[in-house]
Write a protein that holds these residues in place. Structure first.
Motif, PDB file in Angstrom:
ATOM      1  N   GLY A  16      -9.966   2.545  10.210  1.00 58.55           N
ATOM      2  CA  GLY A  16      -9.612   2.378  11.605  1.00 58.55           C
ATOM      3  C   GLY A  16      -8.202   2.827  11.902  1.00 58.55           C
ATOM      4  O   GLY A  16      -7.812   2.981  13.045  1.00 58.55           O
ATOM      5  N   SER A  17      -7.385   3.001  10.868  1.00 63.06           N
ATOM      6  CA  SER A  17      -6.019   3.460  11.061  1.00 63.06           C
ATOM      7  C   SER A  17      -5.917   4.919  10.667  1.00 63.06           C
ATOM      8  O   SER A  17      -6.432   5.334   9.641  1.00 63.06           O
ATOM      9  N   ILE A  23       3.809   8.279   0.163  1.00 67.50           N
ATOM     10  CA  ILE A  23       3.718   7.495  -1.065  1.00 67.50           C
ATOM     11  C   ILE A  23       4.257   8.345  -2.214  1.00 67.50           C
ATOM     12  O   ILE A  23       4.397   9.568  -2.101  1.00 67.50           O
ATOM     13  N   SER A  24       4.551   7.704  -3.310  1.00 63.51           N
ATOM     14  CA  SER A  24       5.095   8.396  -4.474  1.00 63.51           C
ATOM     15  C   SER A  24       4.018   8.531  -5.543  1.00 63.51           C
ATOM     16  O   SER A  24       3.441   7.532  -5.991  1.00 63.51           O
ATOM     17  N   ILE A  25       3.701   9.779  -5.921  1.00 68.17           N
ATOM     18  CA  ILE A  25       2.740  10.048  -6.992  1.00 68.17           C
ATOM     19  C   ILE A  25       3.455  10.847  -8.069  1.00 68.17           C
ATOM     20  O   ILE A  25       3.918  11.967  -7.825  1.00 68.17           O
ATOM     21  N   ASP A  26       3.577  10.262  -9.236  1.00 72.04           N
ATOM     22  CA  ASP A  26       4.257  10.906 -10.374  1.00 72.04           C
ATOM     23  C   ASP A  26       5.648  11.408  -9.996  1.00 72.04           C
ATOM     24  O   ASP A  26       6.070  12.508 -10.369  1.00 72.04           O
ATOM     25  N   GLY A  27       6.334  10.596  -9.197  1.00 63.68           N
ATOM     26  CA  GLY A  27       7.701  10.921  -8.829  1.00 63.68           C
ATOM     27  C   GLY A  27       7.831  11.880  -7.672  1.00 63.68           C
ATOM     28  O   GLY A  27       8.952  12.183  -7.246  1.00 63.68           O
ATOM     29  N   HIS A  28       6.710  12.362  -7.148  1.00 61.70           N
ATOM     30  CA  HIS A  28       6.755  13.272  -6.011  1.00 61.70           C
ATOM     31  C   HIS A  28       6.245  12.561  -4.760  1.00 61.70           C
ATOM     32  O   HIS A  28       5.333  11.733  -4.818  1.00 61.70           O
ATOM     33  N   THR A  29       6.809  12.921  -3.620  1.00 59.59           N
ATOM     34  CA  THR A  29       6.374  12.326  -2.359  1.00 59.59           C
ATOM     35  C   THR A  29       5.120  13.034  -1.872  1.00 59.59           C
ATOM     36  O   THR A  29       5.059  14.265  -1.818  1.00 59.59           O
ATOM     37  N   ALA A  30       4.104  12.263  -1.549  1.00 60.70           N
ATOM     38  CA  ALA A  30       2.847  12.807  -1.036  1.00 60.70           C
ATOM     39  C   ALA A  30       2.520  12.134   0.285  1.00 60.70           C
ATOM     40  O   ALA A  30       2.834  10.959   0.498  1.00 60.70           O
ATOM     41  N   THR A  33      -3.110   8.971   4.175  1.00 63.04           N
ATOM     42  CA  THR A  33      -3.529   8.236   5.361  1.00 63.04           C
ATOM     43  C   THR A  33      -3.640   6.761   5.018  1.00 63.04           C
ATOM     44  O   THR A  33      -4.304   6.400   4.041  1.00 63.04           O
ATOM     45  N   GLU A  34      -2.984   5.939   5.782  1.00 59.16           N
ATOM     46  CA  GLU A  34      -3.027   4.508   5.512  1.00 59.16           C
ATOM     47  C   GLU A  34      -4.465   4.016   5.579  1.00 59.16           C
ATOM     48  O   GLU A  34      -5.202   4.312   6.509  1.00 59.16           O
ATOM     49  N   VAL A  83      -4.528   2.971   0.215  1.00 57.03           N
ATOM     50  CA  VAL A  83      -3.141   3.383   0.446  1.00 57.03           C
ATOM     51  C   VAL A  83      -2.512   2.485   1.502  1.00 57.03           C
ATOM     52  O   VAL A  83      -3.128   2.177   2.527  1.00 57.03           O
ATOM     53  N   SER A  84      -1.294   2.092   1.253  1.00 55.12           N
ATOM     54  CA  SER A  84      -0.546   1.318   2.234  1.00 55.12           C
ATOM     55  C   SER A  84       0.852   1.903   2.369  1.00 55.12           C
ATOM     56  O   SER A  84       1.344   2.604   1.471  1.00 55.12           O
ATOM     57  N   ALA A  85       1.478   1.620   3.482  1.00 51.16           N
ATOM     58  CA  ALA A  85       2.818   2.137   3.725  1.00 51.16           C
ATOM     59  C   ALA A  85       3.779   1.644   2.643  1.00 51.16           C
ATOM     60  O   ALA A  85       3.751   0.479   2.253  1.00 51.16           O
ATOM     61  N   GLY A  86       4.572   2.565   2.140  1.00 52.57           N
ATOM     62  CA  GLY A  86       5.571   2.200   1.147  1.00 52.57           C
ATOM     63  C   GLY A  86       5.053   2.073  -0.263  1.00 52.57           C
ATOM     64  O   GLY A  86       5.780   1.593  -1.144  1.00 52.57           O
ATOM     65  N   MET A  87       3.787   2.484  -0.484  1.00 50.26           N
ATOM     66  CA  MET A  87       3.259   2.414  -1.853  1.00 50.26           C
ATOM     67  C   MET A  87       4.080   3.328  -2.753  1.00 50.26           C
ATOM     68  O   MET A  87       4.188   4.526  -2.524  1.00 50.26           O
ATOM     69  N   GLN A  88       4.695   2.762  -3.774  1.00 48.46           N
ATOM     70  CA  GLN A  88       5.590   3.501  -4.658  1.00 48.46           C
ATOM     71  C   GLN A  88       5.092   3.437  -6.103  1.00 48.46           C
ATOM     72  O   GLN A  88       4.244   2.624  -6.456  1.00 48.46           O
ATOM     73  N   ASP A  89       5.661   4.320  -6.888  1.00 42.82           N
ATOM     74  CA  ASP A  89       5.438   4.287  -8.334  1.00 42.82           C
ATOM     75  C   ASP A  89       3.961   4.377  -8.707  1.00 42.82           C
ATOM     76  O   ASP A  89       3.463   3.612  -9.533  1.00 42.82           O
ATOM     77  N   VAL A  90       3.253   5.317  -8.049  1.00 47.34           N
ATOM     78  CA  VAL A  90       1.904   5.645  -8.505  1.00 47.34           C
ATOM     79  C   VAL A  90       2.060   6.655  -9.634  1.00 47.34           C
ATOM     80  O   VAL A  90       2.590   7.753  -9.428  1.00 47.34           O
ATOM     81  N   VAL A  91       1.647   6.285 -10.822  1.00 47.98           N
ATOM     82  CA  VAL A  91       1.843   7.141 -12.000  1.00 47.98           C
ATOM     83  C   VAL A  91       0.478   7.452 -12.613  1.00 47.98           C
ATOM     84  O   VAL A  91      -0.262   6.538 -12.983  1.00 47.98           O
ATOM     85  N   THR A  92       0.171   8.727 -12.695  1.00 48.17           N
ATOM     86  CA  THR A  92      -1.117   9.135 -13.260  1.00 48.17           C
ATOM     87  C   THR A  92      -0.986   9.666 -14.672  1.00 48.17           C
ATOM     88  O   THR A  92      -1.975   9.715 -15.400  1.00 48.17           O
ATOM     89  N   ASP A  93       0.201  10.113 -15.054  1.00 48.12           N
ATOM     90  CA  ASP A  93       0.352  10.844 -16.315  1.00 48.12           C
ATOM     91  C   ASP A  93       1.075  10.057 -17.400  1.00 48.12           C
ATOM     92  O   ASP A  93       1.528  10.625 -18.390  1.00 48.12           O
ATOM     93  N   SER A  94       1.205   8.741 -17.218  1.00 46.49           N
ATOM     94  CA  SER A  94       1.824   7.942 -18.278  1.00 46.49           C
ATOM     95  C   SER A  94       0.870   7.847 -19.461  1.00 46.49           C
ATOM     96  O   SER A  94      -0.345   8.011 -19.337  1.00 46.49           O
TER      97      SER A  94
END
Length: 1006
Positions: A16-17, A23-30, A33-34, A83-94
């Protein structure tokens, strides 16, 4: 397992939004959609494994654990959180995430034997195979363990191999939440979990409708089309015993060599397959939904149908669209022109046949005038085919005697919309049907006639709180699911619909602001509603007053409403008026001009909308432009370079009458078995016998062909290029997948050759040139071109010259000069041909899910014939008890116009003295000459019959294999993955297992 991963309810990607967030994915800003699933945002940036996540339509399943990532330092399933606003530190390659994904995939390999090179699914679309490559799997720790179940071959179209099943649940999710047939589940409490059908272990005899959703989404070879088995690979046709030996060799090599070398061989073989397997985008040639998909072919063998990218259907198909293509290669296909002679028909060359037709049509035109000839266009052929046929009628013959089979089904709906809102098409899209807070289905067996549309309604009703009202004389699946289902007396829908509208005015529910701003004739129309009290409707329709009031209140309280209707409304003497009453009700309640609202007459044939659009009508040029309008006619005269007739021609019904009167002497008919399509078949057959000359163009020798003088062999959609226009006004390209069979030709080629023989200077080289001409003369299609329709691109008319289309009509006003809609006053008339003391039964009729109309195509599909080999008449338990008959009894149904013989099926789908025949039973042998006066659409649904019990008694006409026989659905919310997580043997990847310390037992002790 993270506490944030609790959402298992299927969703779309939108909550609905539509706000975009960073958001941050592997240190990059992406940018995301919330509210969308995190896995969607990640996959836009990079590829990660995701075996059980298929698409936003399917939503999160959370069974495979291969999409694990770190969020805030914790392992989570990326398909299980949003996804939510301000979601940080999404790491896929650890290392933690990568190791967890590898561990999860290793568990999957314990349920699936990798023998890719000799697997028919080794076509770069097996997600298990692709994930093994992506993760560079060398060995597996969990040994493959076959499940103790046999391969299930009980369905004629597909098979299930439990030992190859990875238990991802995509098939269950698709069945429970997309198709919503609710047949599949996973026996997660079994010692060896597997997929179940109706809670049991066999497909055949279950409630499965062979829609194909489960096979389409299966990420491996556990569920596969039987048409693929032994056909797709270079070595897959090897006998099973030899195949098993090859697999054993591969498995013996794996511990020493690893999977790397083995997968390289499979990759090479997969590339080799690409050279001989063609994947061609096409559009379904059955109903008007407009499903599109890739058809896989090898030579002329149709391997499978692969849906994914279609705007109307995405992953969805029905049994006909997924499996009903065998007719294309049927031995019954017409392959050479046929000319009548004293002993029947003989084969002829195209030159001879075309020359004969040109000479005879020309002579009849010369002797009796152009209006002594008529042309009937197929609503199963392409827009380009139909456009040339109507152009042939008007420019080569010089007559407006041209029509198509929408006369038999949809013309009244079009008329009702022309009267009230101005366009003769759906006011929105299939998407709107899912968005509506209330869907009202009137006179439509949607689940069987338009099954993919039904999936969207069933999904919205099950998952998103949509309300559903069904009004029908017969109880079908949508009626079973409805919040309110009621049965009006046949042919009385106008009365209750008008009473609903009056109720809105009388009780303060009419949207007066909307009416004042956007609608004309309000006061006049309101006065016309005076007779239509709720009490009057209850009496006329034989529906309890309380039920009608409940329906009215549902409508009044709904934030948005769509109305779906079909032949249960249109095939009556008041078909146009009842369709108008639907649109009147929508206007009074303000249910136009917004998403999730509007009128949706469900078109029957794949191109019945297109056939009307391109001018296959006696009164309209392409784009619904009047033939009697001097200015419009002058435009077409300039475009076509000839003088055109300025008077309305004959429609289908009038053509038959004109033949009997001696006014119509010749006919050119394409793709319509008119004997079994028009009403009162005996009268139609007698008319064809009177024609001086009759030309039929078809892919099979139909009953109508028996009366022809010349038969042209045409080609189906898989053998040509073109466009179709679906029920939602969606124009789509289809591409030639197979060469024309024998000497058959595409319809447009045949019509052009005939026109050339009769002196026309036509020289179209490709259907794209025909579309360009149509667009130049037709404002509705002005911006339509093959370039803009490339691949899966679609356009919904009206299409502006710049290519901008209108998925939703009337957003800025209605299609009248003043931009205002018009309420249309109506009066009620009793149905024609009512039952009496002699003809005491009401005959209803309609489609079956697995068959299409008279069955010319579907009867040539062996799997469909196996499931439903014969027609039958449905009678109620009350009637069966009264007349002491049971299923399998032979009876003769007799009307005032004809008779036919049929077996009986006793079912509570019909009640009292109403009986039901599928269209494959050739019901028009019984129907009469009554028509809707506005459109001349026959009143197929107004026929009284009597039933004579015959001495013969046969088997039950329903086969145990048929889903109607004993199928019992097992509804659930989806996969219900929580049941898996509760199993003692489930371990969340990446979590440290507790080490069980065993005490040391001294030697020799007990």
């Amino acid at each position: 397992m993270s506490l944030t991963e609790t959402k298992t309810q299927p969703t779309t990607s939108s909550t609905g939004s539509s706000a975009t967030v960073a958001i941050s994915i592997d240190g990059h800003t992406a940018v995301a959609t919330e509210g969308e699933l995190l896995v969607e945002a990640i996959l836009r940036e990079k590829e990660i494994p995701h075996i059980c996540f298929h698409s936003p339509l399917m939503g999160p399943i959370q069974t495979c654990d291969t999409c694990l990532v770190e969020v805030g330092g914790k392992l989570v399933r990326s398909c299980g959180i949003t996804v939510s606003a301000g979601m940080q530190d999404v790491v896929t390659d650890s290392k933690l995430a990568q190791d967890a994904r590898s561990e999860a995939f290793d568990v999957i390999l314990g349920n699936h034997m990798l023998y890719c090179t000799v697997c028919d699914n080794n076509n770069e679309n097996c997600r298990v195979h692709n994930t093994a490559l992506e993760l560079d799997v060398k060995h597996q720790n969990h040994p493959f363990t076959p499940k103790p179940y046999e391969v299930d071959m009980s369905n004629p179209f597909y098979r299930y191999d439990p030992s190859q099943c990875i238990l991802c649940g995509q098939c269950v999710q698709a069945c429970q939440t997309v198709e919503v047939n609710e047949t599949l589940s996973i026996g997660l409490e079994l010692d060896h979990p597997r997929v179940l059908w109706d809670g049991g272990m066999q497909i055949g005899g279950s409630s499965c409708v062979s829609c194909g959703h489960c096979i389409t989404v299966c990420p491996c070879n556990a569920l596969m089309e039987r048409s693929m088995l032994g056909e797709a690979g270079f070595m897959t046709s090897i006998p099973q015993g030899s195949l098993n030996k090859l697999i054993d060799v591969v498995k013996d090599l794996e511990p020493e060599m690893g999977y790397g070398a083995i997968m390289q061989v499979s990759q090479t073989e997969a590339k080799m397959r690409e050279e001989r397997i063609e994947r061609t985008k096409t559009v379904c040639t059955y109903c008007g939904v407009g499903c599109s998909y890739d058809v896989w072919t090898r030579d002329r063998h149709i391997l499978k149908i692969a849906p994914l990218h279609g705007e109307s259907n995405q992953i969805s198909t029905c049994v006909k669209g997924k499996f009903g293509w065998d007719f294309v290669n049927s031995k019954d296909r017409l392959q050479r022109p046929l000319i009548r002679h004293e002993n029947g028909f003989r084969e002829a060359s195209w030159e001879e046949a075309l020359s004969l037709v040109a000479q005879r049509l020309g002579a009849i035109k010369q002797e009796h005038g152009p209006d002594s000839l008529a042309v009937i266009v197929s609503s199963k052929a392409s827009n380009e085919d139909g456009y040339l046929m109507q152009k042939f009628a008007r420019t080569v013959i010089g007559t407006n005697n041209v029509d198509n089979c929408s006369r038999y089904c949809q013309s009244p709906a079009t008329q009702g919309l022309f009267r009230t809102v101005g366009y003769g098409g759906d006011s929105g899209s299939i998407e709107d049907m899912g968005l509506a807070k209330l869907v009202m289905i009137v006179g439509s067996n949607t689940a069987e006639s338009h099954p993919v549309i039904a999936t969207r309604v069933k999904r919205a009703h099950k998952l998103h709180g949509q309300r559903m009202i069904v009004a029908d004389v017969r109880m079908h699946e949508m009626a079973e699911r409805a919040d309110i289902f009621f049965r009006p007396r046949p042919g009385t829908d106008l009365a209750w619909l008008s009473a609903m509208t009056r109720y809105m005015f009388d009780n303060g529910h009419a949207k007066l602001d909307f009416l004042q701003n956007w609608v004309n004739s309000v006061d006049e129309y309101r006065k016309s509603l005076e007779p239509f009290t709720m009490e009057y409707a209850a009496e006329v329709c034989e529906v309890p007053l309380e039920t009608l009031r409940r329906v009215a209140e549902e409508i009044a309280q709904a934030e948005s409403m769509c109305v779906l209707w079909a032949m249960g409304i249109t095939q009556h003497t008041d078909g146009s008026d009842a369709s108008t009453a639907i649109s009147n009700l929508l206007l009074v309640t303000g249910n136009y001009m917004r998403p999730g609202t509007g009128a949706y007459p469900l078109r029957g044939h794949n191109n019945v909308q297109g056939a009307g659009d391109i001018g296959a009508a006696p009164n309209l040029f392409p784009g619904y432009q009047s033939v009697t309008d001097d200015q419009l006619r002058a435009k077409f005269e300039q475009g076509w370079g000839v003088e055109l007739p300025g008077v309305r021609g004959l429609d289908n019904h009038e053509m038959v009458e004109a033949i009997h009167e001696g006014k119509l002497r010749a006919m050119y008919l394409a793709g319509e078995d008119m004997i079994y399509a028009d009403s009162n078949a005996n009268v139609v057959a007698a008319a064809f016998e009177k024609l001086d000359f009759f030309v039929v163009q078809d892919i099979f020798f139909t009953e109508t062909c028996r009366y022809a003088d010349v038969i042209f062999p045409a080609s189906p959609a898989l053998e040509k290029d073109g466009t179709f226009t679906s029920t939602e006004r969606r124009i789509q390209r289809f591409y030639q997948a197979l060469p024309e069979l024998g000497d058959s030709r595409a319809d447009w080629k045949i019509t052009q050759s005939l026109a050339q023989k009769m002196g026309a200077a036509w020289n179209y080289q490709h259907p794209s040139e025909i579309m360009a001409e149509l667009a130049s003369l037709t404002p509705l299609y002005a911006g339509c071109s093959y370039e803009r329709l490339e691949g899966y691109n679609t356009l919904q008319w009206p299409v502006a010259p710049d290519g901008k289309d209108q998925p939703h009509l009337y957003t800025e006003g209605f299609a009248f000069p003043d931009n205002k809609a018009r309420l249309y006053p109506l009066t009620y008339h009793e149905p024609s041909d009512p039952p009496d003391s002699e003809f005491d039964l009401f005959l209803n009729n309609g489609r079956q899910l697995e068959h299409f109309h008279e069955g010319n195509m579907t009867n040539r599909v062996p799997g469909i014939h196996l499931e439903t080999p014969e027609s039958y008449v449905e009678i109620s338990p009350e009637l069966a008890h009264e007349r002491s008959i049971a299923s399998g009894q032979w009876v003769r149904l007799v009307s005032r116009y004809g008779a036919l013989k049929s077996k009986v099926l006793v079912t509570d789908r019909v009640e009292a003295k109403q009986v039901y025949l599928p269209l494959t039973a050739h019901v028009n042998l019984l129907s009469g000459n009554h028509v809707d006066p506005a459109t001349h659409t026959p009143a197929y649904k107004e026929t009284a019959v009597k039933m004579k019990i015959l001495p013969e008694r046969g088997d039950n006409p329903l086969r145990p294999l048929n889903f109607r026989y004993s199928g019992k659905r097992t509804p659930q919310a989806g996969v219900e993955v929580e049941r898996k997580w509760k199993r003692a043997d489930y371990h969340f990847p990446g979590e440290t297992s507790l080490v069980q310390i065993q005490p040391v037992v001294p030697a020799g002790s007990k």
